[in-house]
Design a protein around this motif. Structure first.
Motif, PDB file in Angstrom:
ATOM      1  N   THR A  49     -34.228 -13.148  38.630  1.00 10.48           N
ATOM      2  CA  THR A  49     -35.351 -13.265  38.731  1.00 10.48           C
ATOM      3  C   THR A  49     -35.802 -12.313  38.146  1.00 10.48           C
ATOM      4  O   THR A  49     -35.518 -10.930  38.006  1.00 10.48           O
ATOM      5  N   GLU A  50     -37.144 -11.778  38.432  1.00 11.82           N
ATOM      6  CA  GLU A  50     -37.724 -10.921  37.913  1.00 11.82           C
ATOM      7  C   GLU A  50     -38.226  -9.724  38.149  1.00 11.82           C
ATOM      8  O   GLU A  50     -37.775  -8.034  37.934  1.00 11.82           O
ATOM      9  N   ASP A  51     -37.007  -9.245  39.726  1.00 10.83           N
ATOM     10  CA  ASP A  51     -37.365  -8.038  40.923  1.00 10.83           C
ATOM     11  C   ASP A  51     -35.989  -7.939  40.058  1.00 10.83           C
ATOM     12  O   ASP A  51     -35.560  -6.246  40.727  1.00 10.83           O
ATOM     13  N   GLU A  52     -34.879  -7.704  39.050  1.00 11.20           N
ATOM     14  CA  GLU A  52     -34.545  -7.216  38.136  1.00 11.20           C
ATOM     15  C   GLU A  52     -33.832  -7.857  37.178  1.00 11.20           C
ATOM     16  O   GLU A  52     -33.876  -8.264  36.933  1.00 11.20           O
ATOM     17  N   ASP A  53     -33.714  -6.586  36.802  1.00  9.61           N
ATOM     18  CA  ASP A  53     -34.227  -5.877  35.310  1.00  9.61           C
ATOM     19  C   ASP A  53     -32.126  -6.136  35.188  1.00  9.61           C
ATOM     20  O   ASP A  53     -32.030  -3.796  34.676  1.00  9.61           O
ATOM     21  N   PHE A  54     -31.505  -7.005  34.290  1.00 13.40           N
ATOM     22  CA  PHE A  54     -30.798  -6.407  33.467  1.00 13.40           C
ATOM     23  C   PHE A  54     -30.358  -6.041  32.507  1.00 13.40           C
ATOM     24  O   PHE A  54     -28.823  -5.174  32.048  1.00 13.40           O
ATOM     25  N   SER A  55     -31.331  -6.055  31.678  1.00 16.81           N
ATOM     26  CA  SER A  55     -31.459  -4.836  30.445  1.00 16.81           C
ATOM     27  C   SER A  55     -30.543  -3.678  30.845  1.00 16.81           C
ATOM     28  O   SER A  55     -30.496  -2.681  29.853  1.00 16.81           O
ATOM     29  N   VAL A  56     -30.927  -2.909  32.260  1.00 20.30           N
ATOM     30  CA  VAL A  56     -30.477  -1.466  32.647  1.00 20.30           C
ATOM     31  C   VAL A  56     -29.089  -1.591  32.699  1.00 20.30           C
ATOM     32  O   VAL A  56     -28.135  -0.569  31.872  1.00 20.30           O
ATOM     33  N   LEU A  57     -28.750  -3.027  32.819  1.00 14.43           N
ATOM     34  CA  LEU A  57     -26.784  -2.752  33.591  1.00 14.43           C
ATOM     35  C   LEU A  57     -26.630  -2.838  31.581  1.00 14.43           C
ATOM     36  O   LEU A  57     -25.585  -1.959  31.196  1.00 14.43           O
ATOM     37  N   LEU A  58     -26.842  -3.995  30.571  1.00 16.91           N
ATOM     38  CA  LEU A  58     -26.697  -3.674  29.042  1.00 16.91           C
ATOM     39  C   LEU A  58     -26.488  -2.432  28.301  1.00 16.91           C
ATOM     40  O   LEU A  58     -25.842  -2.173  28.151  1.00 16.91           O
ATOM     41  N   LYS A  59     -27.992  -1.785  29.139  1.00 16.43           N
ATOM     42  CA  LYS A  59     -27.715  -0.356  28.115  1.00 16.43           C
ATOM     43  C   LYS A  59     -26.732   0.461  28.526  1.00 16.43           C
ATOM     44  O   LYS A  59     -25.804   1.381  27.493  1.00 16.43           O
ATOM     45  N   ALA A  60     -26.141   0.281  29.607  1.00 18.67           N
ATOM     46  CA  ALA A  60     -25.893   1.466  29.925  1.00 18.67           C
ATOM     47  C   ALA A  60     -23.618   1.025  29.887  1.00 18.67           C
ATOM     48  O   ALA A  60     -23.496   1.462  29.603  1.00 18.67           O
ATOM     49  N   LEU A  61     -24.274  -0.154  29.631  1.00 20.94           N
ATOM     50  CA  LEU A  61     -22.308  -0.996  28.793  1.00 20.94           C
ATOM     51  C   LEU A  61     -22.702  -0.672  26.846  1.00 20.94           C
ATOM     52  O   LEU A  61     -21.243  -0.251  27.210  1.00 20.94           O
ATOM     53  N   GLU A  62     -23.221  -0.545  26.731  1.00 22.46           N
ATOM     54  CA  GLU A  62     -23.489  -0.242  25.412  1.00 22.46           C
ATOM     55  C   GLU A  62     -23.145   1.979  25.123  1.00 22.46           C
ATOM     56  O   GLU A  62     -22.194   1.808  24.425  1.00 22.46           O
ATOM     57  N   ASP A  63     -23.613   2.082  26.105  1.00 25.08           N
ATOM     58  CA  ASP A  63     -23.325   4.158  26.320  1.00 25.08           C
ATOM     59  C   ASP A  63     -21.660   4.263  26.488  1.00 25.08           C
ATOM     60  O   ASP A  63     -21.565   4.687  26.249  1.00 25.08           O
ATOM     61  N   TYR A  64     -21.493   3.214  27.301  1.00 25.24           N
ATOM     62  CA  TYR A  64     -20.171   3.325  27.675  1.00 25.24           C
ATOM     63  C   TYR A  64     -19.113   2.916  26.764  1.00 25.24           C
ATOM     64  O   TYR A  64     -18.472   3.249  26.442  1.00 25.24           O
ATOM     65  N   GLU A  65     -19.587   1.649  25.846  1.00 28.62           N
ATOM     66  CA  GLU A  65     -18.381   1.657  24.982  1.00 28.62           C
ATOM     67  C   GLU A  65     -18.756   2.904  24.266  1.00 28.62           C
ATOM     68  O   GLU A  65     -17.819   2.620  23.347  1.00 28.62           O
ATOM     69  N   GLN A  66     -19.509   3.150  23.883  1.00 26.69           N
ATOM     70  CA  GLN A  66     -20.324   3.995  23.163  1.00 26.69           C
ATOM     71  C   GLN A  66     -19.124   6.121  23.349  1.00 26.69           C
ATOM     72  O   GLN A  66     -18.324   6.598  22.683  1.00 26.69           O
ATOM     73  N   TYR A  67     -18.965   6.354  25.188  1.00 26.53           N
ATOM     74  CA  TYR A  67     -18.353   6.908  25.184  1.00 26.53           C
ATOM     75  C   TYR A  67     -16.876   6.545  24.508  1.00 26.53           C
ATOM     76  O   TYR A  67     -15.169   7.661  24.213  1.00 26.53           O
ATOM     77  N   ILE A  68     -16.338   6.028  25.064  1.00 25.31           N
ATOM     78  CA  ILE A  68     -15.110   4.700  24.513  1.00 25.31           C
ATOM     79  C   ILE A  68     -14.534   5.223  22.818  1.00 25.31           C
ATOM     80  O   ILE A  68     -13.599   5.751  22.715  1.00 25.31           O
ATOM     81  N   ASN A  69     -15.132   5.355  22.178  1.00 22.63           N
ATOM     82  CA  ASN A  69     -15.425   5.377  20.486  1.00 22.63           C
ATOM     83  C   ASN A  69     -14.767   6.747  20.390  1.00 22.63           C
ATOM     84  O   ASN A  69     -14.903   6.786  19.369  1.00 22.63           O
ATOM     85  N   GLU A  70     -16.363   7.547  21.612  1.00 18.64           N
ATOM     86  CA  GLU A  70     -16.369   9.161  20.914  1.00 18.64           C
ATOM     87  C   GLU A  70     -14.774   9.276  21.343  1.00 18.64           C
ATOM     88  O   GLU A  70     -14.163  10.660  21.701  1.00 18.64           O
ATOM     89  N   GLY A  71     -14.038   8.641  22.050  1.00 19.75           N
ATOM     90  CA  GLY A  71     -12.693   9.305  22.223  1.00 19.75           C
ATOM     91  C   GLY A  71     -12.366   9.375  24.542  1.00 19.75           C
ATOM     92  O   GLY A  71     -11.457  10.109  24.558  1.00 19.75           O
TER      93      GLY A  71
END
Length: 373
Positions: free
Chosen positions: A195-217
């Motif tokens: 529902t509108e009171d939970e913005d899951f784009s926050v989690l998805l963006k954090a997961l993109e950053d997490y993936e980037q951390y792994i790619n950086e070593g």
């Protein structure tokens, strides 16, 4: 049957019909000593329950979990006439109750200051079946879920021909002994009603950053992110998820059987909560259940969250996706070693010996019902 006419008129007709149906149904039951009503939803149930109590000479107890008008405001805006009517209604009929329970001290204060309603705080507590899941049951659950969901399937071949493997566990079929697999991914879980009171784009963006951390070593584990639940925005977020192309993260959005949900919570490594209270005065039940399973949580900040999540004690509080990504990196660095903050949070939850729902009820509500006013 309410599709004709202005929306406001449709809503009024709908509420009147529901009120008549509810009152008719209630007056057919045996006379109770108390009527316990959870709010929300309270329109028209608070008024109907009050009328029924007058008829029976029973006591009305309202269990305030939030304010219905603040939930309505998420889709209509705070100044919409329906929202203002609902706000007036909740305050008026809320004062007519005999007793009031609420889920936070912040709500208790707000009820008194703004509504002149005296309430007793009854924190939500987990049911007894929310607990850590034994390793053998974890394996059975993973193998069951692997039939339908790719992230639970084993990524490697077992050295032994007698082993049954999931992505997280391995069982020796000869003796039934279960171990966690070497190099297993971390299991991240969140639950939502989409529902509108939970913005899951926050989690998805954090997961993109997490993936980037792994790619950086950075030496971080792969992630399996499970988001459970049903709701109106699920298809929208599934479309966003399908556009992501991760090498080290897998996301699935299953609808779990009721008995499997607590088992999965009790098997996970970390919970994430994106619930933002519409009123800023209620607490997320999903975190209560996670804590019952001794599962540490990263939760998005709102006004009274500190009454449940103790930052750096049983979890972490974040304000945006960047903070969440940093927390994921910090907690999973060196995973699955039995040290560090993630391990300490779980240890703190184990020793906290929190009350269960029935124990909390006995301590807080039964004395209230024993009064002779």
């Amino acid at each position: 049957c309410f599709a004709v006419g202005p929306k406001l008129l449709q809503y009024v007709i709908k509420v009147i019909v529901q009120a008549i149906q509810l009152l008719y149904t209630m007056l057919k039951i045996d006379q109770p000593s108390y009527i316990l009503l959870q709010n929300p939803p309270g329109l028209p149930s608070i008024a109907v329950a009050w009328v029924a109590c007058l008829f029976w000479r029973s006591k009305l107890i309202i269990d305030w979990h939030n304010y219905g008008y603040t939930i309505m405001s998420l889709s209509h805006g705070r100044n919409h006439p329906l929202v203002q009517i609902a706000k007036w209604y909740e305050k008026l009929f809320g004062r007519l109750s005999d007793y009031n329970l609420c889920v936070t001290n912040a709500m208790k204060e707000d009820l008194w200051v703004n509504c002149n309603i005296k309430a007793v705080t009854l924190y939500d507590k987990p049911a007894s079946y929310f607990k850590e899941t034994p390793l053998e049951l974890q394996h059975q659950l993973y193998m069951k879920l692997a039939k339908d969901y790719e992230p639970f399937k084993s990524r490697t071949e077992s050295v032994s021909s007698n082993a049954e493997m999931s992505a997280f566990t391995e069982m020796d079929e000869k003796n039934g002994h279960v171990i966690k697999t070497r190099g297993r991914p971390a299991l991240l879980i969140s639950s939502t009603s989409w529902t509108e009171d939970e913005d899951f784009s926050v989690l998805l963006k954090a997961l993109e950053d997490y993936e980037q951390y792994i790619n950086e070593g950075v030496k971080l584990p792969s992630l399996v992110c499970v988001i459970t639940g049903k709701g109106p925005l699920k298809d929208y977020y599934n479309r966003l998820i399908n556009k992501l192309h991760f090498k080290h993260i897998q996301i699935c959005t299953p609808w779990l059987e009721a008995e499997d949900y607590p088992l999965l919570l009790g098997s996970a490594d970390l919970g994430v909560c994106l619930h933002k209270s519409s009123s800023g005065l209620d607490l997320p039940m999903k975190v209560v259940d996670m804590f019952g399973c001794c599962l540490p949580v990263c939760a998005i900040h709102f006004e009274c969250l500190h009454e449940l999540v103790k930052h750096n004690e049983n979890g972490l509080i974040f304000r945006d996706s960047n903070e969440l990504a940093e927390q994921l990196k910090m907690l999973f660095l060196g995973f699955p070693k039995l040290e560090g903050k993630l391990h300490n949070f779980r240890k703190n939850l184990r020793v906290s010996k929190q009350l269960r729902w029935d124990e909390s009820w006995d301590q807080t509500v039964l004395p209230l019902l024993g009064r002779n006013d």
